[in-house]
Design a protein around this motif. Structure first.
Motif, mmCIF file in Angstrom:
data_model
loop_
_atom_site.group_PDB
_atom_site.id
_atom_site.type_symbol
_atom_site.label_atom_id
_atom_site.label_comp_id
_atom_site.label_asym_id
_atom_site.label_seq_id
_atom_site.Cartn_x
_atom_site.Cartn_y
_atom_site.Cartn_z
ATOM 1 N N THR A 203 1.188 -1.091 -0.308
ATOM 2 C CA THR A 203 -0.055 0.220 -0.017
ATOM 3 C C THR A 203 1.289 0.836 0.046
ATOM 4 O O THR A 203 2.476 1.207 -0.012
ATOM 5 C CB THR A 203 -1.275 0.001 0.904
ATOM 6 O OG1 THR A 203 -0.197 -0.317 1.745
ATOM 7 C CG2 THR A 203 -2.141 -0.472 1.218
ATOM 8 N N GLY A 204 0.105 2.755 -0.154
ATOM 9 C CA GLY A 204 0.970 3.769 -0.431
ATOM 10 C C GLY A 204 2.038 3.523 -1.316
ATOM 11 O O GLY A 204 1.829 3.508 -2.642
ATOM 12 N N PRO A 205 3.000 4.243 -1.786
ATOM 13 C CA PRO A 205 4.027 4.089 -2.640
ATOM 14 C C PRO A 205 5.018 3.438 -2.347
ATOM 15 O O PRO A 205 6.180 3.431 -3.710
ATOM 16 C CB PRO A 205 5.293 4.901 -1.671
ATOM 17 C CG PRO A 205 5.236 5.154 -0.532
ATOM 18 C CD PRO A 205 3.457 5.211 -0.352
ATOM 19 N N GLY A 206 4.586 2.198 -1.995
ATOM 20 C CA GLY A 206 5.253 0.838 -1.526
ATOM 21 C C GLY A 206 6.632 0.104 -1.467
ATOM 22 O O GLY A 206 7.686 0.041 -2.120
ATOM 23 N N GLY A 207 6.991 1.379 -0.129
ATOM 24 C CA GLY A 207 8.541 1.016 0.265
ATOM 25 C C GLY A 207 8.620 -0.410 1.261
ATOM 26 O O GLY A 207 7.652 -0.940 0.876
ATOM 27 N N LYS A 208 9.573 -0.473 1.063
ATOM 28 C CA LYS A 208 10.136 -1.778 1.646
ATOM 29 C C LYS A 208 9.195 -2.092 3.039
ATOM 30 O O LYS A 208 9.324 -3.297 3.058
ATOM 31 C CB LYS A 208 11.757 -1.364 1.940
ATOM 32 C CG LYS A 208 12.367 -0.666 3.798
ATOM 33 C CD LYS A 208 13.660 -0.497 3.288
ATOM 34 C CE LYS A 208 13.687 0.220 4.866
ATOM 35 N NZ LYS A 208 13.231 1.817 4.868
ATOM 36 N N ASN A 209 8.873 -1.480 3.577
ATOM 37 C CA ASN A 209 8.490 -2.145 4.830
ATOM 38 C C ASN A 209 6.953 -1.693 4.567
ATOM 39 O O ASN A 209 5.842 -1.890 5.776
ATOM 40 C CB ASN A 209 8.314 -1.951 6.618
ATOM 41 C CG ASN A 209 10.199 -1.981 6.463
ATOM 42 O OD1 ASN A 209 10.071 -3.165 6.916
ATOM 43 N ND2 ASN A 209 10.438 -1.254 6.947
ATOM 44 N N ASP A 210 6.366 -1.768 3.676
ATOM 45 C CA ASP A 210 5.126 -1.265 2.861
ATOM 46 C C ASP A 210 3.772 -2.052 2.917
ATOM 47 O O ASP A 210 3.035 -2.357 1.698
ATOM 48 C CB ASP A 210 4.428 0.492 1.529
ATOM 49 C CG ASP A 210 4.622 0.994 2.647
ATOM 50 O OD1 ASP A 210 5.027 1.335 3.653
ATOM 51 O OD2 ASP A 210 5.894 1.945 1.572
ATOM 52 N N THR A 211 4.479 -3.476 3.240
ATOM 53 C CA THR A 211 3.442 -4.942 2.402
ATOM 54 C C THR A 211 4.622 -5.726 3.784
ATOM 55 O O THR A 211 5.304 -5.806 4.586
ATOM 56 C CB THR A 211 4.393 -5.638 1.261
ATOM 57 O OG1 THR A 211 4.035 -6.383 1.058
ATOM 58 C CG2 THR A 211 5.779 -5.136 1.258
ATOM 59 N N GLY A 212 3.551 -7.205 3.417
ATOM 60 C CA GLY A 212 3.669 -8.193 4.144
ATOM 61 C C GLY A 212 2.876 -8.195 5.895
ATOM 62 O O GLY A 212 2.256 -7.332 5.321
ATOM 63 N N LEU A 213 3.647 -8.929 6.102
ATOM 64 C CA LEU A 213 3.072 -8.869 7.504
ATOM 65 C C LEU A 213 3.725 -9.266 8.961
ATOM 66 O O LEU A 213 3.928 -10.014 9.758
ATOM 67 C CB LEU A 213 2.075 -10.562 8.118
ATOM 68 C CG LEU A 213 0.833 -10.478 7.161
ATOM 69 C CD1 LEU A 213 0.594 -11.977 7.133
ATOM 70 C CD2 LEU A 213 0.048 -9.839 7.208
ATOM 71 N N SER A 214 4.609 -8.047 8.860
ATOM 72 C CA SER A 214 5.376 -8.049 9.741
ATOM 73 C C SER A 214 5.041 -7.163 10.834
ATOM 74 O O SER A 214 4.210 -6.652 10.580
ATOM 75 C CB SER A 214 7.159 -6.679 9.220
ATOM 76 O OG SER A 214 6.269 -5.255 9.303
ATOM 77 N N ARG A 215 5.523 -7.164 12.000
ATOM 78 C CA ARG A 215 4.753 -6.225 13.540
ATOM 79 C C ARG A 215 4.593 -4.860 12.788
ATOM 80 O O ARG A 215 3.659 -4.033 12.589
ATOM 81 C CB ARG A 215 5.411 -6.047 14.178
ATOM 82 C CG ARG A 215 5.188 -5.197 15.432
ATOM 83 C CD ARG A 215 5.290 -5.573 16.957
ATOM 84 N NE ARG A 215 4.982 -5.234 17.731
ATOM 85 C CZ ARG A 215 3.967 -5.372 18.572
ATOM 86 N NH1 ARG A 215 3.333 -6.932 18.425
ATOM 87 N NH2 ARG A 215 3.078 -4.906 19.999
ATOM 88 N N LYS A 216 5.241 -4.103 12.199
ATOM 89 C CA LYS A 216 5.842 -2.731 11.461
ATOM 90 C C LYS A 216 4.696 -2.472 10.965
ATOM 91 O O LYS A 216 3.827 -1.385 11.124
ATOM 92 C CB LYS A 216 6.775 -2.415 11.102
ATOM 93 C CG LYS A 216 6.777 -1.087 10.415
ATOM 94 C CD LYS A 216 8.221 -0.794 9.499
ATOM 95 C CE LYS A 216 8.479 0.450 9.006
ATOM 96 N NZ LYS A 216 8.232 2.393 10.184
ATOM 97 N N HIS A 217 4.945 -3.231 9.590
ATOM 98 C CA HIS A 217 3.281 -2.870 8.638
ATOM 99 C C HIS A 217 2.217 -3.220 9.235
ATOM 100 O O HIS A 217 0.995 -2.960 8.851
ATOM 101 C CB HIS A 217 3.356 -4.338 8.011
ATOM 102 C CG HIS A 217 2.407 -3.898 6.172
ATOM 103 N ND1 HIS A 217 2.642 -2.648 5.856
ATOM 104 C CD2 HIS A 217 1.531 -4.823 6.053
ATOM 105 C CE1 HIS A 217 1.392 -2.617 4.622
ATOM 106 N NE2 HIS A 217 1.461 -3.310 4.688
ATOM 107 N N ILE A 218 1.907 -4.317 10.227
ATOM 108 C CA ILE A 218 0.759 -4.759 10.502
ATOM 109 C C ILE A 218 0.071 -3.705 12.051
ATOM 110 O O ILE A 218 -1.293 -2.842 11.320
ATOM 111 C CB ILE A 218 0.252 -5.922 11.742
ATOM 112 C CG1 ILE A 218 0.323 -7.114 10.159
ATOM 113 C CG2 ILE A 218 -0.613 -6.073 12.291
ATOM 114 C CD1 ILE A 218 0.786 -8.738 11.400
ATOM 115 N N MET A 219 1.356 -2.721 12.354
ATOM 116 C CA MET A 219 0.610 -2.026 13.380
ATOM 117 C C MET A 219 0.111 -0.696 12.438
ATOM 118 O O MET A 219 -0.834 0.188 13.012
ATOM 119 C CB MET A 219 1.694 -1.508 14.200
ATOM 120 C CG MET A 219 1.834 -3.077 15.290
ATOM 121 S SD MET A 219 0.196 -3.165 16.402
ATOM 122 C CE MET A 219 0.906 -4.414 17.998
#
Length: 336
Positions: A85-101
């Protein structure tokens, strides 16, 4: 409208659930999308499903605006996280804690609500430890931002592993959202038996096989203008697996079966998935408000065993049943 329990929880949802994938924020103008949501409410639909990735977050915004002013306690609002989502940055995808939160906060803002009833992992993340994902989900539940947890297009093995961790963390994983229709039955062999054992329900998408089971696509003819098969924004790619003359010919032969049941072909298709006792709801979308009224007529319909057998006979070997197709169609690594 009939209502069913979702998994072994106490949550009831409308067995026809309104989904805004491929329409709101992209194919359909916002005022028409709002009219479709209002029509859903008028026809007794209380459950609405979206995802942050739909139209790159715009679909959530459209749904939130359309539901503004409704009594929140009378609605069940579902969304999902995984895809970029968003600009599709390195952490803008997946099910990491960062992306989920970060994603749950964005979704709640766009949906104009303090919580969602169901927060779903849109796909399985092969690159993030499952423990990290489920712990993040547990924290979101404990923060009151989601009431229940679900998954989408996970294999039976992945569902079992996720459910075990959820149980350890004392949260409820109660749903699976797979593709399921008369033509696509790959969940029946493994996902459904596993889910029944674990107390998980299916919320199925594409019960009309993205429009193919309406019968509007005729073998040997170009798809109608304005139809999903003619859409170059993504619809045509999703529907192409069914767009061959063998499938379309078999589908045309379903019309007498629908006539005998007193249903349109679309209503027959939606009613068919609801005959599966593990299915809590069929997800239906709409590009026009009147489509909603037609779809809800499938609620409460019972198809006799003889009619179900005739459907199997008509469709024959064009039905996809291989359980391995769930894994085969999943992303092999995180999508950037």
């Amino acid at each position: 409208m009939r209502f069913r329990y979702l998994g072994n929880s106490g949550l009831k949802i409308s067995e026809i659930t309104y989904g805004n994938w491929l329409t709101h924020g992209s194919q359909v103008e916002n005022d028409i999308a709002t009219q479709c949501v209002r029509a859903a409410l008028d026809h007794g639909i209380s459950t609405f499903d979206t995802a942050d990735v739909y139209a790159n977050t715009k679909a959530e915004s459209v749904l939130g605006e359309a539901l503004k002013g409704e009594r929140r306690e009378s609605l069940e609002i579902f969304t999902k996280v995984y895809w970029p989502t968003g600009p599709g940055g390195k952490n803008d995808t997946g099910l990491s804690r960062k992306h989920i939160m970060e994603s749950i906060n964005g979704s709640l803002t766009r949906l104009q609500t303090d919580y969602v009833d169901l927060y779903q992992a849109h796909r399985f993340d092969t690159e993030t430890p499952l423990e990290e994902t489920m712990t993040a989900f547990a924290d979101i539940v404990r923060q009151g931002k989601a009431l229940y947890i679900g998954v989408s297009e996970w294999t039976a093995e992945q569902i079992r592993a996720g459910h075990a961790l959820a149980k350890e963390l004392n949260i409820q994983l109660i749903s699976s959202q797979p593709q399921y229709s008369m033509l696509w039955r790959v969940i029946e062999g493994e996902v459904v038996p596993t889910s029944e054992e674990l107390g998980i329900s299916q919320i199925v998408w594409s019960p009309i096989a993205q429009g193919v089971l309406t019968g509007k696509y005729v073998p040997g003819q170009a798809p109608p203008q304005g139809s999903r098969a003619a859409d170059d924004k993504g619809g045509a790619d999703m529907i192409k697996r069914f767009m061959n003359d063998d499938v379309l010919t078999r589908v045309q032969a379903l019309k007498p079966v629908a006539d005998e049941a007193g249903l349109t072909m679309a209503q027959l298709a939606v009613a068919w998935v609801l005959q599966n006792r593990n299915v809590a709801a069929a997800l239906v979308g709409a590009s026009r408000p009147e489509q909603v009224g037609e779809n809800v007529k499938a609620s409460g319909v019972t198809l006799e065993p003889e009619l179900m057998a005739r459907i199997d006979e008509v469709l024959g070997d064009v039905v996809q049943r291989d359980p391995a197709l769930t894994a085969a169609n999943a992303p092999k690594g995180r999508v950037a």
